[in-house]
Design an enzyme around this catalytic site. Sequence first.
Site, PDB file in Angstrom:
ATOM      1  N   GLY A   1       0.816  -1.215   0.000  1.00  0.00           N
ATOM      2  CA  GLY A   1       0.000   0.000   0.000  1.00  0.00           C
ATOM      3  C   GLY A   1       0.842   1.255   0.000  1.00  0.00           C
ATOM      4  CG  ASN A   2      -0.428   4.694  -1.544  1.00  0.00           C
ATOM      5  OD1 ASN A   2      -1.139   5.483  -0.935  1.00  0.00           O
ATOM      6  ND2 ASN A   2      -0.840   4.061  -2.642  1.00  0.00           N
ATOM      7  NE  ARG A   3       5.325   6.893   4.246  1.00  0.00           N
ATOM      8  CZ  ARG A   3       5.698   6.213   5.328  1.00  0.00           C
ATOM      9  NH1 ARG A   3       4.892   6.128   6.357  1.00  0.00           N
ATOM     10  NH2 ARG A   3       6.875   5.635   5.364  1.00  0.00           N
ATOM     11  CB  SER A   4      -2.868   8.112  -0.308  1.00  0.00           C
ATOM     12  OG  SER A   4      -4.017   8.881  -0.507  1.00  0.00           O
TER      13      SER A   4
ATOM     14  CB  ALA B   1      -1.956   7.484  -3.858  1.00  0.00           C
TER      15      ALA B   1
END
Length: 403
Positions: free
Chosen positions: A210-213, A277
Amino acid sequence: MCALEEKSIVLAVSGGIAAYKAATIASLLVQAGAHVDVVLTAGALQFIQPLTFSAITHRPVHSDPFAPWAADFSGHVTLADRADLVIVAPATAATVARLALGLSDDLLGLIALSTRAPILLAPAMEDRMYRHPTTQQHLQTLTDRGAAVVGPESGRLASGAKGLGRMSEPADIVRRAQVLVQGAGRLAGARVVVTAGGTREPLDPVRYVGNRSSGRMGFAIAKAAVAEGAAVTLISGPSAIPPPAGAIIVSVESALEMLAAVEEAARDADVLIMAAAVADFRPETSHASKIKKEHGQDYLDLRLVRNPDILASVNRPGLVKIGFAAETDNLLEHASAKLHAKGLDMIVANDAASTIGADHSTATFLMADGAVRAFPRLPKQELAFEIVLAAAELLAALRRGDS
Ligand code: CTP
């Protein structure tokens, strides 16, 4: 802010702690050129002084329904007649109930029954009071009769507890007021699809890449588009923050799920704003059972495969496409390349490091016709309104047939 110029606004303040924020609302209205008549309920007088408001509005502040009338001022009759809009902020549970029942034993009640102007309520109260079926029923009654409601928001309440019941920010209330006075928002009748948050690319039933959005930017855009009168579909990856009211929410996890949801929603949309994102790659295999480590295993090789580019693949004549470019280097060059490669009408370029997960953002809008608009560091909600206004202008230009 020009929609409010020379308009008469009754700002009715009822007795909750958010009453102090009503002074900011009064100030913003005055700065927008409105004539503001402040009405304080008996409860409001416990929290805030008339002098605060008269100093801001340069006009008398009203609270007594029995105050003597003058030759050119007939109390609630004059206030109700000349109002272009009545704002009730904060609207406490008691005030909401009184208005729903039509009680007219105070000045606000008299004005609410007498005026032909639209009424905008900004509820503010503790979470349980707001969620109570009585309050919900009263709000329903008022909206059924044509009142507009802004908020409340989730967050820290006066009691220190977290919950739903914080009054909306003064700037949001004033923006909503502007739309009501104009008669229609700048995206009235438009169908807008907004994506938000980060995607989760499954590795096995318990793990993902995943990502930090946070979803904050996309949620703020959806909220702004709702306020400007659009029918909004918000397609969101998992997010810890509550989604805005008034939009159709489609929850997705992976990029492939987001692609399917966007394709479906964009079929009859006028505007697509991709703030999500989206993971560019996903694990080649999503294991059906949990991946177990072997004794003595020091590495796990992961092969990632390319995800489709949602923004580039969704194309329809008549669809305004807006994308984002969050970059760490050569911001404008990369953003401009993406604008053209993905066939966008506009791209919002911002610095990845200072934007992701933050409350504020610095942005530059690059338009397909080469125009560039740079903005200072703004709260994401402010920036969201700028994006939505730009979308409205692009849509209007497209409909006029401008090249
Ligand atoms: N986007 C998309 N689908 C993807 C990846 C990105 O629709 N698979 C959208 C994003 O929502 C954003 C824009 O494209 O509006 C730019 O995304 P970004 O990830 O910054 O750009 P990429 O094209 O993926 O380029 P790179 O990762 O190489 O910077």
